[in-house]
Design an enzyme around this catalytic site. Structure first.
Site, PDB file in Angstrom:
ATOM      1  N   MET A  55      30.305  46.236  42.464  1.00  0.00           N
ATOM      2  CA  MET A  55      30.565  47.466  42.733  1.00  0.00           C
ATOM      3  C   MET A  55      30.211  48.098  41.073  1.00  0.00           C
ATOM      4  O   MET A  55      31.027  48.703  40.395  1.00  0.00           O
ATOM      5  CB  MET A  55      31.906  48.239  43.104  1.00  0.00           C
ATOM      6  CG  MET A  55      32.235  47.573  44.322  1.00  0.00           C
ATOM      7  SD  MET A  55      34.036  48.119  45.004  1.00  0.00           S
ATOM      8  CE  MET A  55      34.786  47.346  43.704  1.00  0.00           C
ATOM      9  N   ASP A  56      29.006  48.677  40.925  1.00  0.00           N
ATOM     10  CA  ASP A  56      28.320  49.104  39.710  1.00  0.00           C
ATOM     11  C   ASP A  56      27.993  50.313  39.504  1.00  0.00           C
ATOM     12  O   ASP A  56      27.515  50.964  40.251  1.00  0.00           O
ATOM     13  CB  ASP A  56      27.354  48.187  39.276  1.00  0.00           C
ATOM     14  CG  ASP A  56      26.944  48.134  37.735  1.00  0.00           C
ATOM     15  OD1 ASP A  56      27.688  48.658  37.070  1.00  0.00           O
ATOM     16  OD2 ASP A  56      25.736  47.800  37.430  1.00  0.00           O
ATOM     17  N   GLY A  57      28.276  51.201  38.675  1.00  0.00           N
ATOM     18  CA  GLY A  57      28.000  52.586  38.371  1.00  0.00           C
ATOM     19  C   GLY A  57      29.073  53.601  38.421  1.00  0.00           C
ATOM     20  O   GLY A  57      28.857  54.653  38.491  1.00  0.00           O
TER      21      GLY A  57
END
Length: 288
Positions: A55-57
């Site tokens: 879960m990037d960003g």
């Protein structure tokens, strides 16, 4: 493990019980029926058994939308990311996915400022308790919750919440959610090797099967898809041992922007390469 139709029946009952207003009940029911039709079409092809997500960003989303001002909750990006997490997990389970694994907090994240680490620990504890709520969709679906990682590195309240969630869901027979916290794959492999050596009991050497039995993921099928949002192409020390035949995907949306259409597209991409991956895996196993 419940069938897709059984999961939809459970969710329909949950929707009718928990929607307070007539309008929210109607809109929720319409969305529910539309997803059921969509997933029925999607199930003509192979549905992944295990979806893993980096879960990037979250922080970049908050900065891009000016949510990190002093007057606003500094965890705003992560809170929005949690909303994406819950909806993505629900859609995955509705679709027939049996296991979802998410990378929530790396051991390397402890290098961030003490204030940010404490903030994330508090948020994690809050969200663990939300996931374990009696009136939640996870409870309705009989979801089993795992936490993979060195839990001793977590703050005590967060660690106790995680252990309580695992203890209360350990006998659940529904889909499985595994949350990687205080985790890196190299640490997982190191711990598995150490445990395998302790278990040698007169054997000459550690076998691959010994190591795999001592991984956090023991008993869980290997991921069919690993999704890393924000367009990044790095695995960042996530499920390195388990991902040799995994389809890696790097959609550009930041994690809080990830939605149903992105999940459906990920499954369609997986279906497109399914035969190739299956043949490769069978060929390798045949030559062992």
């Amino acid at each position: 493990m419940s069938t897709i139709s059984e999961r939809f029946s459970i969710l329909q009952s949950h929707l009718e019980k928990n929607c307070k207003s007539k309008i929210s009940k109607i809109s929720g029911y319409v969305g529910f029926i539309m997803r059921k039709l969509l997933f029925s079409v999607l199930s003509v092809g192979p549905i992944p058994a295990h979806v893993a997500i980096i879960m990037d960003g979250n922080r970049r989303f908050a900065k891009r939308h000016s949510l990190l001002q002093d007057s606003i909750d500094p965890a705003s990006g992560h809170r929005l990311g949690f909303r994406s997490l819950i909806s993505t997990i629900q859609y995955s389970f509705e679709m027939g996915v049996k296991c979802v694994t998410v990378y929530a907090f790396s051991i390397d994240n402890f290098k961030r400022s003490p204030q940010e680490v404490q903030l994330l620990m508090d948020l994690m504890r809050e969200k663990i308790e939300e996931m374990s709520a009696e009136d939640g969709v996870f409870k309705a679906l009989h979801v089993k919750i795992n936490f993979w990682g060195n839990l001793e590195l977590l703050t005590e309240p967060t660690r106790l919440s995680a252990k309580r969630a695992m203890d209360t869901t350990v006998h659940n027979k529904g889909p499985v959610l595994s949350v990687c916290v205080a985790y890196t794959s190299t640490n997982e492999i190191t711990c598995a090797i150490e445990a395998s050596v302790r278990d040698l009991k007169g054997k000459d050497q550690v076998q691959v099967s010994d190591l795999e039995r001592n991984l956090y993921s023991a008993g869980c099928v290997e991921p069919d898809i690993i999704i890393r949002t924000s367009g990044e192409t790095r695995l960042s020390n996530f499920l390195l041992w388990q991902s040799d035949f995994t389809h890696l995907q790097n959609p550009k949306p930041l994690w809080p922007e990830f939605s149903l259409r992105h999940l459906v597209w990920a499954v369609l991409e997986y279906q497109r390469v399914y035969a190739y991956l299956k043949n490769k895996k069978e060929g390798i196993e045949k030559n062992k």
